[in-house]
Enzyme design. Structure first.
Site, PDB file in Angstrom:
ATOM      1  N   THR A   1       1.663  -4.613   4.425  1.00  0.00           N
ATOM      2  CA  THR A   1       1.594  -4.877   5.864  1.00  0.00           C
ATOM      3  C   THR A   1       1.094  -6.278   6.211  1.00  0.00           C
ATOM      4  O   THR A   1       1.389  -6.782   7.293  1.00  0.00           O
ATOM      5  CB  THR A   1       0.688  -3.844   6.560  1.00  0.00           C
ATOM      6  OG1 THR A   1      -0.637  -3.913   6.013  1.00  0.00           O
ATOM      7  CG2 THR A   1       1.239  -2.439   6.376  1.00  0.00           C
TER       8      THR A   1
ATOM      9  N   THR B   1       0.806  -1.211   0.000  1.00  0.00           N
ATOM     10  CA  THR B   1       0.000   0.000   0.000  1.00  0.00           C
ATOM     11  C   THR B   1       0.838   1.258   0.000  1.00  0.00           C
ATOM     12  O   THR B   1       0.452   2.263  -0.585  1.00  0.00           O
ATOM     13  CB  THR B   1      -0.945  -0.005   1.229  1.00  0.00           C
ATOM     14  OG1 THR B   1      -1.717  -1.204   1.207  1.00  0.00           O
ATOM     15  CG2 THR B   1      -1.884   1.178   1.200  1.00  0.00           C
TER      16      THR B   1
END
Length: 427
Positions: free
Chosen positions: A166, A90
């Site tokens: 993540t 991201t």
């Protein structure tokens, strides 16, 4: 009508109309408009009508009229050199104009342009090891990543920042913790929310990660928000960190220990200098220059992680026959149903290393307290102490390929994966 980044525009395509500020696009085939809500929308230029409502309404970073490659930060002999290694995720993502979904497509140079706050803090070298969403991470990419980190340090990097999705960051941080003896900081960072969202954490995490990479903490660590506010990032040891929330910006926690330190964002945001700003270190850590660079990146990929639950079918464990290793997430002190003990014993007899962890996360495995645990020890199960289950899987992959005695290695604190004493429970 021709429009430039920074112009306030109205873009019409079909029956839809969007009004906002035109921002630089990674593709000439699409427009990106930042809406007043703070979100970005992507539009195919082939079927879009553009009306300029206010020329040069805002100044857009990177709008120089030059090719994007011209935005690279100039080298400064007085600044440290930080290697930026991109794996996707991201923090390096944008809008996929085919579907409207977020897709990782920026390389490391794009990250520099997307986070102008990094300028002046260091000299940067960028490279791409992978361009994937982190759920697609593979052990072979960990090996590529370890090789890239080694090459950057050998080339003179004073620190390394790894941009990573993540979802599986804790696994990759663990892998590099076992693979690398590093004389400089190796810092993983990412973003829970993409750059087009007003609540994005990408800038703060990237800035704090670079400051951590300039610090004296020569370990593999994860740098992410410590709280929901934009106040500080925590520095988590790579083998003791876990993602504990699906979407909060402070999703990462150090489990069974305390963070290595913190980076204060206000202090880090002050005038950039060659020295690390805002970094405070807590507790024992490997210092810069203590270790000689070394890489042991061999891995045994045939290792499985199995979570025991009541009613679990014996066939799930039996299916691990032929695996080099199995890590079990047991209940409490490290237990499974007594009916599974014989299956586990058969795996061990056939040459599979079986390691026990606890799904409790806090505390440590001790199979000497109850009959079930003692039977597991007799069957050949190896206790992993308070090693986190995911970390134990990665460690076993590494130990089977590198350690003379993998079972002994699983009971030793390699890279801080196993603490000598669990923390007392406090409210």
């Amino acid at each position: 009508m021709t429009a430039d980044p920074g112009d306030r525009v109205r873009v019409t395509h079909g029956d839809a109309s969007h009004e906002g500020v035109l921002v630089p696009s990674p593709s000439d085939d699409h427009l990106v408009v930042k809406l007043d809500s703070g979100y970005n929308v992507g539009v195919d230029t082939a079927d879009a009508d553009i009306d300029v409502l206010d020329a040069d309404a805002v100044t857009v970073d990177g709008d120089t009229g030059e090719d994007a490659a011209g935005s690279t930060v100039e080298f400064d002999d007085d600044l440290p050199t930080i290697a930026l290694i991109s794996t996707g995720g991201t923090i390096a993502s944008t809008v996929d104009y085919r579907t409207g979904a977020v897709t990782a497509q920026f390389d490391a140079e794009d990250v520099l342009r997307a986070v102008p706050d990094l300028a002046g803090r260091a000299n940067y070298r960028g490279r791409v090891v992978a361009n994937i969403l982190s759920e697609n991470m593979e052990p072979s990419i960990w090996q590529d990543l370890a090789a890239a980190v080694r090459e950057e340090i050998e080339a003179g990097a004073d620190g390394v920042v790894v941009m990573h999705g993540t979802d599986t960051m804790q696994f990759s941080a663990s892998a590099l913790s076992f693979m690398l003896e590093t004389p400089v900081p190796v810092v993983f960072t990412g973003s829970q929310r993409s750059a087009d969202r007003p609540s994005s954490d990408n800038v703060m995490n990237a800035v704090c990660a670079v400051e951590a990479a300039k610090s004296d903490v020569a370990e593999v660590m994860v740098c992410m928000h410590a709280t929901e506010s934009d106040d500080r990032c925590a520095l988590h040891r790579g083998t003791r960190v876990r993602k504990t929330h699906t979407s909060r910006r402070d999703a990462f926690e150090t489990v069974g220990a305390t963070p290595l330190g913190y980076v204060d964002y206000d202090a880090a945001s002050e005038a950039a200098t060659a020295d690390a700003r805002g970094v405070t270190v807590e507790g024992a850590h490997a210092a810069r220059g203590d270790a000689t660079l070394d890489v042991a990146s061999a891995l045994e990929p045939a290792v499985e992680l199995v979570k025991f639950t009541p009613g679990m079918n014996e066939s799930l464990l039996a299916a691990c026959e032929g695996s080099a290793g199995v890590v079990i997430e047991g209940t409490g002190l490290g237990h499974v149903h007594s009916d599974l003990t014989d299956t586990i014993g058969s795996l061990v007899d056939d040459g599979t290393t079986v390691v026990m962890t606890s799904q409790c996360l806090e505390g440590r495995v001790c199979d000497r307290v109850y009959d079930t645990g003692r039977d597991l020890l007799a069957a050949g199960v190896v206790e992993a102490g308070d090693t986190l289950p995911g970390t134990a899987k990665v460690k076993l992959m590494w130990a089977l390929a590198n350690a003379d005695d993998p079972e002994a290695a699983m009971q030793e604190s390699v890279a801080g994966a196993l603490t000598t004493q669990s923390r007392p429970w406090t409210a």
